[in-house]
Design a protein around this motif. Structure first.
Motif, PDB file in Angstrom:
ATOM      1  N   ASP A 233       0.817  -1.216   0.000  1.00 24.13           N
ATOM      2  CA  ASP A 233       0.000   0.000   0.000  1.00 24.13           C
ATOM      3  C   ASP A 233       0.851   1.266   0.000  1.00 24.13           C
ATOM      4  O   ASP A 233       0.359   2.347  -0.342  1.00 24.13           O
ATOM      5  CB  ASP A 233      -0.913   0.026   1.237  1.00 24.13           C
ATOM      6  CG  ASP A 233      -2.144  -0.856   1.050  1.00 24.13           C
ATOM      7  OD1 ASP A 233      -2.358  -1.336  -0.087  1.00 24.13           O
ATOM      8  OD2 ASP A 233      -2.875  -1.059   2.038  1.00 24.13           O
ATOM      9  N   GLU A 234       2.121   1.123   0.387  1.00 27.57           N
ATOM     10  CA  GLU A 234       2.975   2.310   0.444  1.00 27.57           C
ATOM     11  C   GLU A 234       3.505   2.723  -0.927  1.00 27.57           C
ATOM     12  O   GLU A 234       4.108   3.781  -1.068  1.00 27.57           O
ATOM     13  CB  GLU A 234       4.138   2.073   1.412  1.00 27.57           C
ATOM     14  CG  GLU A 234       5.234   1.122   0.925  1.00 27.57           C
ATOM     15  CD  GLU A 234       4.931  -0.366   1.144  1.00 27.57           C
ATOM     16  OE1 GLU A 234       3.734  -0.736   1.170  1.00 27.57           O
ATOM     17  OE2 GLU A 234       5.895  -1.139   1.272  1.00 27.57           O
TER      18      GLU A 234
ATOM     19  N   ALA B 272       5.840   5.998 -10.268  1.00 25.12           N
ATOM     20  CA  ALA B 272       6.699   7.138 -10.582  1.00 25.12           C
ATOM     21  C   ALA B 272       5.883   8.186 -11.317  1.00 25.12           C
ATOM     22  O   ALA B 272       4.945   7.863 -12.050  1.00 25.12           O
ATOM     23  CB  ALA B 272       7.863   6.680 -11.439  1.00 25.12           C
ATOM     24  N   GLY B 273       6.222   9.435 -11.110  1.00 18.51           N
ATOM     25  CA  GLY B 273       5.491  10.516 -11.759  1.00 18.51           C
ATOM     26  C   GLY B 273       4.385  11.081 -10.896  1.00 18.51           C
ATOM     27  O   GLY B 273       3.810  12.116 -11.197  1.00 18.51           O
TER      28      GLY B 273
ATOM     29  N   LEU C 246       4.715  12.164  -3.982  1.00 23.13           N
ATOM     30  CA  LEU C 246       4.689  11.262  -2.827  1.00 23.13           C
ATOM     31  C   LEU C 246       3.895  11.881  -1.696  1.00 23.13           C
ATOM     32  O   LEU C 246       4.141  13.030  -1.318  1.00 23.13           O
ATOM     33  CB  LEU C 246       6.112  11.015  -2.325  1.00 23.13           C
ATOM     34  CG  LEU C 246       7.022  10.105  -3.143  1.00 23.13           C
ATOM     35  CD1 LEU C 246       8.390  10.007  -2.468  1.00 23.13           C
ATOM     36  CD2 LEU C 246       6.401   8.724  -3.315  1.00 23.13           C
TER      37      LEU C 246
ATOM     38  N   PRO D 186       2.749  11.433   2.541  1.00 23.30           N
ATOM     39  CA  PRO D 186       3.478  10.955   3.722  1.00 23.30           C
ATOM     40  C   PRO D 186       3.436   9.430   3.775  1.00 23.30           C
ATOM     41  O   PRO D 186       2.395   8.832   3.512  1.00 23.30           O
ATOM     42  CB  PRO D 186       2.711  11.562   4.898  1.00 23.30           C
ATOM     43  CG  PRO D 186       1.802  12.586   4.325  1.00 23.30           C
ATOM     44  CD  PRO D 186       1.600  12.270   2.885  1.00 23.30           C
ATOM     45  N   GLY D 187       4.578   8.819   4.084  1.00 16.81           N
ATOM     46  CA  GLY D 187       4.628   7.363   4.217  1.00 16.81           C
ATOM     47  C   GLY D 187       4.685   6.618   2.905  1.00 16.81           C
ATOM     48  O   GLY D 187       4.750   5.387   2.891  1.00 16.81           O
ATOM     49  N   GLN D 188       4.674   7.334   1.787  1.00 15.61           N
ATOM     50  CA  GLN D 188       4.667   6.646   0.486  1.00 15.61           C
ATOM     51  C   GLN D 188       6.058   6.620  -0.139  1.00 15.61           C
ATOM     52  O   GLN D 188       6.879   7.505   0.078  1.00 15.61           O
ATOM     53  CB  GLN D 188       3.706   7.361  -0.473  1.00 15.61           C
ATOM     54  CG  GLN D 188       2.255   7.265  -0.023  1.00 15.61           C
ATOM     55  CD  GLN D 188       1.300   7.868  -1.018  1.00 15.61           C
ATOM     56  OE1 GLN D 188       1.619   8.852  -1.691  1.00 15.61           O
ATOM     57  NE2 GLN D 188       0.113   7.293  -1.109  1.00 15.61           N
ATOM     58  N   ILE D 189       6.297   5.583  -0.937  1.00 17.87           N
ATOM     59  CA  ILE D 189       7.533   5.506  -1.716  1.00 17.87           C
ATOM     60  C   ILE D 189       7.173   5.097  -3.150  1.00 17.87           C
ATOM     61  O   ILE D 189       6.071   4.611  -3.408  1.00 17.87           O
ATOM     62  CB  ILE D 189       8.542   4.500  -1.124  1.00 17.87           C
ATOM     63  CG1 ILE D 189       7.973   3.080  -1.136  1.00 17.87           C
ATOM     64  CG2 ILE D 189       8.937   4.896   0.293  1.00 17.87           C
ATOM     65  CD1 ILE D 189       8.977   2.013  -0.740  1.00 17.87           C
ATOM     66  N   TYR D 190       8.144   5.295  -4.046  1.00 13.94           N
ATOM     67  CA  TYR D 190       7.896   4.919  -5.442  1.00 13.94           C
ATOM     68  C   TYR D 190       8.041   3.413  -5.627  1.00 13.94           C
ATOM     69  O   TYR D 190       8.913   2.781  -5.030  1.00 13.94           O
ATOM     70  CB  TYR D 190       8.854   5.672  -6.368  1.00 13.94           C
ATOM     71  CG  TYR D 190       8.521   7.135  -6.451  1.00 13.94           C
ATOM     72  CD1 TYR D 190       7.305   7.544  -6.991  1.00 13.94           C
ATOM     73  CD2 TYR D 190       9.391   8.100  -5.971  1.00 13.94           C
ATOM     74  CE1 TYR D 190       6.967   8.886  -7.055  1.00 13.94           C
ATOM     75  CE2 TYR D 190       9.069   9.448  -6.036  1.00 13.94           C
ATOM     76  CZ  TYR D 190       7.845   9.835  -6.576  1.00 13.94           C
ATOM     77  OH  TYR D 190       7.514  11.163  -6.640  1.00 13.94           O
ATOM     78  N   ASP D 191       7.199   2.870  -6.470  1.00 13.58           N
ATOM     79  CA  ASP D 191       7.254   1.446  -6.806  1.00 13.58           C
ATOM     80  C   ASP D 191       8.369   1.239  -7.831  1.00 13.58           C
ATOM     81  O   ASP D 191       8.200   1.510  -9.013  1.00 13.58           O
ATOM     82  CB  ASP D 191       5.905   0.999  -7.404  1.00 13.58           C
ATOM     83  CG  ASP D 191       5.887  -0.505  -7.711  1.00 13.58           C
ATOM     84  OD1 ASP D 191       6.875  -1.193  -7.389  1.00 13.58           O
ATOM     85  OD2 ASP D 191       4.868  -0.969  -8.248  1.00 13.58           O
ATOM     86  N   SER D 192       9.501   0.756  -7.382  1.00 15.13           N
ATOM     87  CA  SER D 192      10.604   0.500  -8.318  1.00 15.13           C
ATOM     88  C   SER D 192      10.734  -0.978  -8.648  1.00 15.13           C
ATOM     89  O   SER D 192      11.371  -1.340  -9.625  1.00 15.13           O
ATOM     90  CB  SER D 192      11.922   1.007  -7.724  1.00 15.13           C
ATOM     91  OG  SER D 192      12.243   0.312  -6.538  1.00 15.13           O
TER      92      SER D 192
END
Lengths: 401, 401
Positions: free
Chosen positions: A193-194, A198-199, A202, A204-210
Motif C-alpha cells: 500500500d505504500e 513514478a510521476g 509522494l 506521507p509514508g509513500q515511496i515509489y514502486d521501483s
C-alpha cells in the motif's frame, strides 16, 4: 545492530534454488516459433538445422585472375590467348578452349575444362593474351563444391544461441526462417500500500514502486519476455484477481512484497491458502521467500525491499532463466576481499561489491534498502553462511550482476 | 596453395583500425533521446542523473515489529501497552505515547517519539500489551532518511550502460524517463551480380546474399540500429543511387564486395572517384578494404566473401561500435594452440577457432568462403603477421566472436 541470525527452520539457499529450478525447468519445452532470420538473433534454436545445399554450391574461383588448364603451364613462362571474361554471377557454361585462358572474377564459376586459377597479380596481359610466369597445380585457387559443407550436414545445432555467424551460414544456404523457442513469458506483480507509481507526488509514508520496473528489466536482460507489470494493493481480493490474470497470461509469475511477518502480508496470506509454501531462507538480504504453483504456473514470491527483490532474482531466478533462454552462464570469480567483512552467523550473505585491481570492495552495508548503493555495484559477493568475520585478503566468490 | 604474401604496399591492421576508429569516434556525440524507463535498458546514459529526493524519503522501520522509545527498555523484561498499528503506506503522523509501543510494519514511517524498533520475533504479545526481553539502542532497526542517497547526489553517471540495478534506483527516486544516447544508425549495402535473395531458386553461378543479413545481425548485436539492408547490382549508376540513399539515412554505411582486383569492382570504382581510399590490409581473410566519407558519413567497404566480411567487422568495426554503444569490450585471452598453425609471411591471420580445455583448436582452414565452418567457431585466433609456423602449445591471443 540491524542484522539477525537465521531462524532454525530456515531453508538453505541451495535447497530453495533447487526447488525454483525444478519448477522452472519444464519451461524448456515451450512452443517453437518459426521466425524470419532477422528475428532469430539472440534466440535459442529449437531444432538442428541441416544444409539444404552444398557450400560452395558450385566450383568457383578463389581469386580475381585467369582460369586455365594446369597442363597449359607445363613450361613457363607461357603466353596464352585470352578467350573472354567470366564475371561473378555468370552462368559458367562456356568452356575453356584448349591452350587458352579465361579471365575470371572471385566467386565466378570455373569454366568446364579449367582446373586452376592464376591470380591476376602473377600475370601480365596486353588485353589479347596473358603471360604467366609460374606453374600451377590442379585445384590452385579453386573452391570445390561441398568443401565448406555438404547437403544434409549439420549447420547449427538445436539449443544454439543464434549469433551473427550462425545467421550468416543459415542465410548462405538460402534459408529465410528458423525454428526458435519462444521466450519464457513472465508476469510481474508488486504489492504494498505504500507504493505509488513514478510521476506521482509522494504523500506521507509513500515511496515509489521501483520493483515492478526493475524486475521487468532484470527479466528482459535475461532473455524473458515480460507480458505484464502490475501493482496490487494489500487487499486479498484485489491480489487474488490480479494473480489469476497473471497466471493466465504468463509461464511464470514474480511477486514482490507481502511475504514477511507483518500483519498485512497479502502475498503470503493468499498464496498459502492455495498451497504455496512460505518461509525463511538462510540468507541476507532476501530471507523471506515463497514458492507456489497456481493453475500449473510457478509463482516466485520475493520480499519487497528493492535490494532484496533484485538479489532474490540474481540468486534464485537468473541462473535458470538464462539456461532456459540459452544464454551463457553468469561469470563468477574467486577474488580477495580488499576490506574485512562481518556477517551474521548461519546466513549466507550476498553483499554488493565492486571489482577493483587487487580484489573486491563493498559498495554499501548489508541493508536491504540501499538501492542507490546497489547501482554502484558490479558484482555480488557470496559470503558463506558459516562465516562471521572475514579478514581483508580472504578469497571470496563473486559473480557479475 | 591458396594463400599469398601481402603486397608491399599493404596497410597494417592497426593502421586501418585506427583510421576506422578516428572516423567513427565522433559518433559518440550523437543526439540524446529522453526515453521511458522501460526503454532505457541496455542504452548508454547521456547525462549524469542526480537524486531528486533523499532515499529513504522518510525515517522508517527496517523490520516488522514494535516502535518504542529505547528509554522504555531501560529495564527488561518490560511489558508495554499497545497503542495501535502502523502499516506501510500509513501517513505516520500519529505520535508514540510515552511508555507505550506501536506495532509497525517494515517500511512504515517511524512515529514521532519512537527511536528504535524491536523485531516481532523478539516479543510476546497478548494483543493488548507487548513484552520485550532485550534492551535496544536508539536507531536499532530504523532506516534514517538520506542514508542510501541524498538529494543532489550522483545516482548514475553519464556513459553508464543502463542495467536493471540502475533502473531500480532511477525508479526508486520517482523518475519516469532518462536521457540516453540514441543508438548509432547504420545502413548495409551489399553488392555482387551473383547474389540472389534467400527464398529464390539459385540459377547457375548464383549464390545467396548472406552478407546483408549477417552484417545487420552483427551490427544489432553490438548496439547499432540498422536502418536499411539493401543490395546493389554491379552497376555504377545503381550503386551510386543506393549509396546516396544510405548516406542520407544513416550515421555510417557498411558495404560488402566490389573492392578487389577484378574487372567489375563497383564499390571501389564509384567510391574512389568520390575520394575513398582503397587498398590492401596485410591480413587474411579480409585483405581488400576501403574507407570513404560521403556527405560527412563514413563508409566502410569490406570484401564480399562472407567470412572476410564478418572478420572485417570483428577486427575493424566491432570494438569501436561497442565503445560507442557503451557495451563492454570484447573478452580476449592468451591460450595455447592445440594444433600447429602455418601462416603466410607478412599477413596477420585471423583464424576461426574453438576454445577447448587445454587450449584452442581450428575449426577450418584459412579459406574466406568457409562460412559454415565459421559458425562452429567461438573465437578468432590472432596470428601475428611475422609468424609463419607456430608449433602446438604456442600461446596465441584469441578473442570471443
Amino acid at each position: 545492530m540491524n542484522t539477525r541470525p537465521a531462524p532454525a527452520s530456515a531453508w538453505s539457499v541451495e535447497a530453495h534454488r533447487d526447488r525454483v529450478e525444478q519448477l522452472l525447468r519444464p519451461l524448456a519445452w515451450r512452443e517453437i516459433d518459426r521466425v524470419p532470420m532477422t528475428a532469430a538473433l539472440g534466440r535459442r534454436l529449437a531444432a538442428d538445422v541441416v544444409a539444404p545445399v552444398d557450400l560452395p554450391v558450385f566450383r568457383n574461383s578463389a581469386m580475381d585472375g585467369y582460369a586455365v588448364r594446369s597442363a597449359s603451364l607445363a613450361t613457363v613462362p607461357v603466353t596464352l590467348p585470352l578467350a573472354g571474361v567470366i564475371a561473378a554471377g555468370d552462368h559458367g557454361g562456356t568452356p575453356l578452349p584448349d591452350g587458352a585462358a579465361l579471365k575470371i572474377m572471385t566467386g565466378a564459376p570455373l569454366p568446364p575444362g579449367a582446373d586452376c586459377v592464376v591470380p591476376v597479380e602473377d600475370t601480365v596481359t596486353d588485353g589479347v593474351t596473358v603471360t604467366i610466369e609460374q606453374a600451377r597445380a590442379t585445384g590452385d585457387f579453386v573452391r570445390e563444391p561441398g568443401t565448406d559443407v555438404r547437403t544434409g550436414d549439420l549447420l547449427v545445432a538445436a539449443g544454439t544461441l543464434v549469433a551473427p555467424r550462425h545467421i550468416a551460414v543459415l542465410a548462405a544456404v538460402g534459408l529465410t526462417t528458423v525454428p526458435v523457442f519462444r521466450p519464457v513469458h513472465a508476469a510481474v506483480l508488486t504489492t504494498g500500500d505504500e507504493l505509488v507509481p513514478a510521476g506521482t507526488p509522494l504523500g506521507p509514508g509513500q515511496i515509489y514502486d521501483s520493483n515492478g520496473i526493475a524486475l521487468a528489466a532484470a527479466l528482459a536482460a535475461n532473455g524473458v519476455e515480460v507480458v505484464s507489470i502490475e501493482h496490487s494493493r494489500d487487499d486479498a481480493a484485489s491480489f487474488r484477481e490480479q494473480l489469476t490474470a497473471a497466471t493466465e497470461s504468463a509461464d511464470v509469475v514474480f511477486t514482490s512484497g507481502g511475504v514477511s511477518k507483518g500483519d498485512f502480508e497479502v502475498v503470503k496470506d493468499v498464496l498459502a491458502t492455495l498451497g504455496g509454501e512460505f518461509g525463511s531462507v538462510a540468507m541476507q538480504p532476501g530471507g523471506p521467500q515463497g514458492l507456489s504453483v497456481i493453475g500449473g504456473v510457478p509463482v516466485l514470491s520475493f520480499p519487497g525491499n528493492p535490494v532484496s527483490t533484485l538479489v532474490s532474482f540474481e540468486v534464485f531466478a537468473r541462473p535458470i532463466l538464462r539456461e532456459l533462454a540459452g544464454l551463457p552462464a553468469i561469470p563468477g570469480y574467486a577474488v580477495p576481499l580488499r576490506v574485512p567483512v562481518r556477517s551474521p552467523a548461519g546466513r549466507r550473505q550476498f553483499l554488493r561489491g565492486r571489482l577493483e585491481s587487487g580484489g573486491v570492495t563493498l559498495v554499501s552495508g548489508p541493508g536491504s534498502h540501499l538501492i542507490a548503493a546497489m547501482a554502484q555495484a558490479d558484482v555480488l559477493i557470496d559470503i558463506p553462511a558459516a562465516a562471521t568475520e572475514l579478514a581483508a585478503g580472504t578469497t571470496v566468490e563473486v559473480r557479475e550482476l
